[in-house]
Design an enzyme around this catalytic site. Sequence first.
Site, mmCIF file in Angstrom:
data_model
loop_
_atom_site.group_PDB
_atom_site.id
_atom_site.type_symbol
_atom_site.label_atom_id
_atom_site.label_comp_id
_atom_site.label_asym_id
_atom_site.label_seq_id
_atom_site.Cartn_x
_atom_site.Cartn_y
_atom_site.Cartn_z
ATOM 1 N N ASP A 278 -1.404 -0.608 6.019
ATOM 2 C CA ASP A 278 -1.473 0.105 7.157
ATOM 3 C C ASP A 278 -3.142 -0.116 7.488
ATOM 4 O O ASP A 278 -3.286 0.384 8.864
ATOM 5 C CB ASP A 278 -1.231 1.566 7.201
ATOM 6 C CG ASP A 278 -1.933 2.418 6.447
ATOM 7 O OD1 ASP A 278 -2.136 2.087 5.141
ATOM 8 O OD2 ASP A 278 -2.680 3.356 7.057
ATOM 9 N N ASP B 261 0.859 -1.169 -0.073
ATOM 10 C CA ASP B 261 -0.031 0.000 0.072
ATOM 11 C C ASP B 261 0.976 1.088 -0.021
ATOM 12 O O ASP B 261 2.192 1.054 0.298
ATOM 13 C CB ASP B 261 -0.700 0.080 1.475
ATOM 14 C CG ASP B 261 -1.688 1.170 1.317
ATOM 15 O OD1 ASP B 261 -2.319 1.534 0.545
ATOM 16 O OD2 ASP B 261 -1.263 1.761 2.477
ATOM 17 N N ASP C 120 -0.081 5.145 0.778
ATOM 18 C CA ASP C 120 -0.176 6.140 1.920
ATOM 19 C C ASP C 120 -0.528 5.299 3.183
ATOM 20 O O ASP C 120 -1.129 4.655 3.539
ATOM 21 C CB ASP C 120 -1.646 6.749 1.556
ATOM 22 C CG ASP C 120 -1.621 8.077 0.664
ATOM 23 O OD1 ASP C 120 -0.848 8.750 0.705
ATOM 24 O OD2 ASP C 120 -2.542 7.756 -0.118
#
Length: 265
Positions: A208, A12, A14
């Site tokens: 995250d 991922d 961001d």
Amino acid sequence: MNLECVQCFMFDLDGTVWLSDTLLPRAKETLDFLRARGKVMYLTNNASVSREKYVEKLARLSIPASVYDVYTSATAAIDYINANMKGARVYVFGTTDLVQEARDGGVNVCEKEPELILLGFKTDLNFNDLSALCTAIRNGVPYVATHADPFCPVEGGIIPDAGAFISLIQTATGKKPLAVCGKPYEPMLAGAVKACGTEAKYCAMVGDRLSTDMEFAMRGGMTSVLVLTGDATKADAEKYRRAPDYVFNDIGEFGDAVKSRCRKI
Ligand SMILES: [Mg+2]
């Protein structure tokens, strides 16, 4: 799956690789190491920015990548449309980047009388456009959503994301999307695994957010790796329906773990 057996690492962006315009601790070091060992891909639900722009941003941060290393929820939606409704007249409700990505991807983009609506994230929302969109959907035009994240964190707060648009449309029209394409849903799983050229069981998803990144890995049968530099905390991970396979403070610590395991074999 042991980390040393993973053939494709999906990251991922961001909250995992960067926060806004800053790389997270030792992200470059980790990505350089993994790229030398196998495939690295970048998977994001943000459909408002084109893959080319992600490649440019990665390059600015000294991480070399090609457009084929980046798979967004827009790519997943375009692949889904091409596989299921090839040639259909599609109205794109999203940024100019999304419109261009759809055109470049072979989607028959139109302004009027659509047979399908591609719903993405849009910041220049106009009430009349939104009303026209709801009218078309209520009148029977199906819609496909790029992703369903409810919000996007920004400096000083949040902004409503595509998931919030879906709720608004569903409330107004009573119609659910035909498909949601981004993480953790099937179109992104199928598309990203195909793009990386191996089987899901040889992939690891590093991210995250539990409801998108970790859920994506769990549904796909991939190794799940949570980093604590973005959305989820360790306590959130412990409470989740299933714990991620690995939890690290950041991408640098994850890189250390892969390096130490790889040295042993
Ligand atoms: Mg994230």
